[in-house]
Motif scaffolding. Sequence first.
Motif, PDB file in Angstrom:
ATOM      1  N   PRO A   8       0.840  -1.194   0.000  1.00  0.00           N
ATOM      2  CA  PRO A   8       0.000   0.000   0.000  1.00  0.00           C
ATOM      3  C   PRO A   8       0.878   1.248   0.000  1.00  0.00           C
ATOM      4  O   PRO A   8       1.890   1.298   0.705  1.00  0.00           O
ATOM      5  CB  PRO A   8      -0.772  -0.110   1.327  1.00  0.00           C
ATOM      6  N   THR A   9       0.496   2.226  -0.805  1.00  0.00           N
ATOM      7  CA  THR A   9       1.315   3.442  -0.840  1.00  0.00           C
ATOM      8  C   THR A   9       0.444   4.682  -0.747  1.00  0.00           C
ATOM      9  O   THR A   9      -0.612   4.783  -1.374  1.00  0.00           O
ATOM     10  CB  THR A   9       2.137   3.544  -2.151  1.00  0.00           C
ATOM     11  N   TYR A  10       0.921   5.633   0.034  1.00  0.00           N
ATOM     12  CA  TYR A  10       0.388   6.980   0.001  1.00  0.00           C
ATOM     13  C   TYR A  10       1.593   7.911   0.173  1.00  0.00           C
ATOM     14  O   TYR A  10       2.233   7.930   1.227  1.00  0.00           O
ATOM     15  CB  TYR A  10      -0.663   7.221   1.095  1.00  0.00           C
ATOM     16  N   GLU A  12       4.724   7.774  -1.286  1.00  0.00           N
ATOM     17  CA  GLU A  12       5.961   7.002  -1.051  1.00  0.00           C
ATOM     18  C   GLU A  12       6.897   7.118  -2.242  1.00  0.00           C
ATOM     19  O   GLU A  12       7.629   6.182  -2.562  1.00  0.00           O
ATOM     20  CB  GLU A  12       5.638   5.525  -0.772  1.00  0.00           C
ATOM     21  N   VAL A  36      -0.750  -0.802  -4.217  1.00  0.00           N
ATOM     22  CA  VAL A  36      -2.118  -0.302  -4.036  1.00  0.00           C
ATOM     23  C   VAL A  36      -2.008   1.163  -3.638  1.00  0.00           C
ATOM     24  O   VAL A  36      -1.693   1.495  -2.494  1.00  0.00           O
ATOM     25  CB  VAL A  36      -2.869  -1.092  -2.944  1.00  0.00           C
ATOM     26  N   ASP A  38      -3.449   5.032  -3.233  1.00  0.00           N
ATOM     27  CA  ASP A  38      -4.670   5.821  -3.021  1.00  0.00           C
ATOM     28  C   ASP A  38      -4.516   7.232  -3.606  1.00  0.00           C
ATOM     29  O   ASP A  38      -4.598   8.226  -2.888  1.00  0.00           O
ATOM     30  CB  ASP A  38      -4.987   5.903  -1.519  1.00  0.00           C
ATOM     31  N   LYS A  66      -7.698   8.625  -0.620  1.00  0.00           N
ATOM     32  CA  LYS A  66      -7.102   8.022   0.569  1.00  0.00           C
ATOM     33  C   LYS A  66      -8.199   7.579   1.532  1.00  0.00           C
ATOM     34  O   LYS A  66      -8.978   8.386   2.000  1.00  0.00           O
ATOM     35  CB  LYS A  66      -6.181   9.029   1.258  1.00  0.00           C
ATOM     36  N   GLY A  68      -7.374   5.026   4.017  1.00  0.00           N
ATOM     37  CA  GLY A  68      -6.746   4.294   5.116  1.00  0.00           C
ATOM     38  C   GLY A  68      -6.176   2.962   4.650  1.00  0.00           C
ATOM     39  O   GLY A  68      -6.521   2.456   3.581  1.00  0.00           O
ATOM     40  N   LEU A  69      -5.313   2.429   5.517  1.00  0.00           N
ATOM     41  CA  LEU A  69      -4.579   1.213   5.185  1.00  0.00           C
ATOM     42  C   LEU A  69      -5.497  -0.001   5.014  1.00  0.00           C
ATOM     43  O   LEU A  69      -5.307  -0.815   4.104  1.00  0.00           O
ATOM     44  CB  LEU A  69      -3.595   0.958   6.329  1.00  0.00           C
ATOM     45  N   ASP A  92       4.805  -2.762   4.628  1.00  0.00           N
ATOM     46  CA  ASP A  92       4.883  -1.316   4.416  1.00  0.00           C
ATOM     47  C   ASP A  92       5.895  -1.016   3.318  1.00  0.00           C
ATOM     48  O   ASP A  92       6.839  -1.777   3.106  1.00  0.00           O
ATOM     49  CB  ASP A  92       5.340  -0.605   5.699  1.00  0.00           C
ATOM     50  N   CYS A  93       5.708   0.141   2.676  1.00  0.00           N
ATOM     51  CA  CYS A  93       6.616   0.531   1.591  1.00  0.00           C
ATOM     52  C   CYS A  93       7.674   1.520   2.076  1.00  0.00           C
ATOM     53  O   CYS A  93       8.268   2.230   1.295  1.00  0.00           O
ATOM     54  CB  CYS A  93       5.794   1.132   0.449  1.00  0.00           C
ATOM     55  N   ASP A  94       7.905   1.595   3.382  1.00  0.00           N
ATOM     56  CA  ASP A  94       8.851   2.601   3.904  1.00  0.00           C
ATOM     57  C   ASP A  94      10.150   1.988   4.432  1.00  0.00           C
ATOM     58  O   ASP A  94      10.898   2.648   5.145  1.00  0.00           O
ATOM     59  CB  ASP A  94       8.177   3.446   4.995  1.00  0.00           C
ATOM     60  N   ARG A 134       8.979   4.990  22.638  1.00  0.00           N
ATOM     61  CA  ARG A 134       8.260   4.285  21.563  1.00  0.00           C
ATOM     62  C   ARG A 134       8.094   2.801  21.876  1.00  0.00           C
ATOM     63  O   ARG A 134       7.082   2.195  21.573  1.00  0.00           O
ATOM     64  CB  ARG A 134       8.983   4.455  20.221  1.00  0.00           C
ATOM     65  N   ARG A 208      11.438   4.481   9.265  1.00  0.00           N
ATOM     66  CA  ARG A 208      11.538   4.958   7.888  1.00  0.00           C
ATOM     67  C   ARG A 208      12.615   6.035   7.803  1.00  0.00           C
ATOM     68  O   ARG A 208      12.794   6.823   8.721  1.00  0.00           O
ATOM     69  CB  ARG A 208      10.193   5.461   7.377  1.00  0.00           C
ATOM     70  N   SER A 213       5.403   9.631   7.984  1.00  0.00           N
ATOM     71  CA  SER A 213       4.461   8.688   8.586  1.00  0.00           C
ATOM     72  C   SER A 213       3.028   9.170   8.363  1.00  0.00           C
ATOM     73  O   SER A 213       2.760  10.374   8.363  1.00  0.00           O
ATOM     74  CB  SER A 213       4.748   8.598  10.075  1.00  0.00           C
ATOM     75  N   LYS A 214       2.111   8.227   8.174  1.00  0.00           N
ATOM     76  CA  LYS A 214       0.684   8.577   8.046  1.00  0.00           C
ATOM     77  C   LYS A 214      -0.082   8.230   9.315  1.00  0.00           C
ATOM     78  O   LYS A 214      -1.311   8.208   9.336  1.00  0.00           O
ATOM     79  CB  LYS A 214       0.055   7.848   6.849  1.00  0.00           C
TER      80      LYS A 214
END
Length: 239
Positions: A8-10, A12, A36, A38, A66, A68-69, A92-94, A134, A208, A213-214
């Motif tokens: 999935p990409t938004y 990237e 994929v 968006d 967009k 969402g994932l 993830d694509c990051d 984190r 990343r 980050s989304k």
Amino acid sequence: MRATVCLPTYNEIENLEEMVRALGAVLREGDRVLVVDDASPDGTGELADRLAAELAYVSVLHRAEKQGLGPAYIAGFRRALADGAELVLEMDCDFSHDPAAVPTLIAAAENRADLVLGSRYVKGGSIPNWGAVRRFISLGGNIYAQIWLGSGLRDLTGGFKCFRARVLETVDLDAIGSKGYAFQIETTYRVLQAGFKVVEVPISFSDREHGHSKMSKAIVAEAIWKVPLLRLQALTGRL
Ligand SMILES: Nc1nc2c(ncn2[C@@H]2O[C@H](COP(=O)(O)OP(=O)(O)OP(=O)(O)O)[C@@H](O)[C@H]2O)c(=O)[nH]1
Ligand SMILES: [Mg+2]
């Protein structure tokens, strides 16, 4: 077994080409990558089309906005199943998920599992760049999900997974409403409830280096209320 990696990409654009080529280096004949996107404003979708024109193992699913994932993955799963994939991966694509670990997940699914989770919290798993805060938040989220769902799994929020196709054909994809982290918890919980075998393999999770980050407060909030709801639905037989 033929595998399709759903990516999935938004926004990237800085990561996509390197990721697709790195996957090409580890995938086998017949395996595929499905991007994929968006409608990323930064041109990720156009870059994906150029890569698909050049590389036979790449295809692209364009979505209008967009959402969402979760919805992006559901659409990707459906496309991968329709195209005959026997294994379907999420990542993830990051570069948080190392493309070099993809064969390990595939091998585990082929050998002994219906769903394989890349896990940061089993022996051998790690998160080299994370500080104490984190770690605490992520571990806390997993303990919270563990208390409600009692799955016995260590990493329910991760997004590096490999499903056997029959798993995705059995669970009701239409019923999965989660969009963010909750999507990862919900899919794994539904798979467990359906009686499938879920196995964790250790992964190293990196931060990343490019792009943004989304993650959002709404995504965290969704996970907090969704987890008890999943338990309630399971108890009342409505999952
Ligand atoms: N198609 C699509 N992809 C998305 C959407 N939101 C996030 N992604 C992608 O999903 C992957 C994970 O998103 P990230 O923003 O890295 O979220 P995260 O990994 O949970 O958060 P960080 O740990 O802060 O990186 C990336 O490949 C994103 O481009 C979305 O709404 N649609
Ligand atoms: Mg990320």
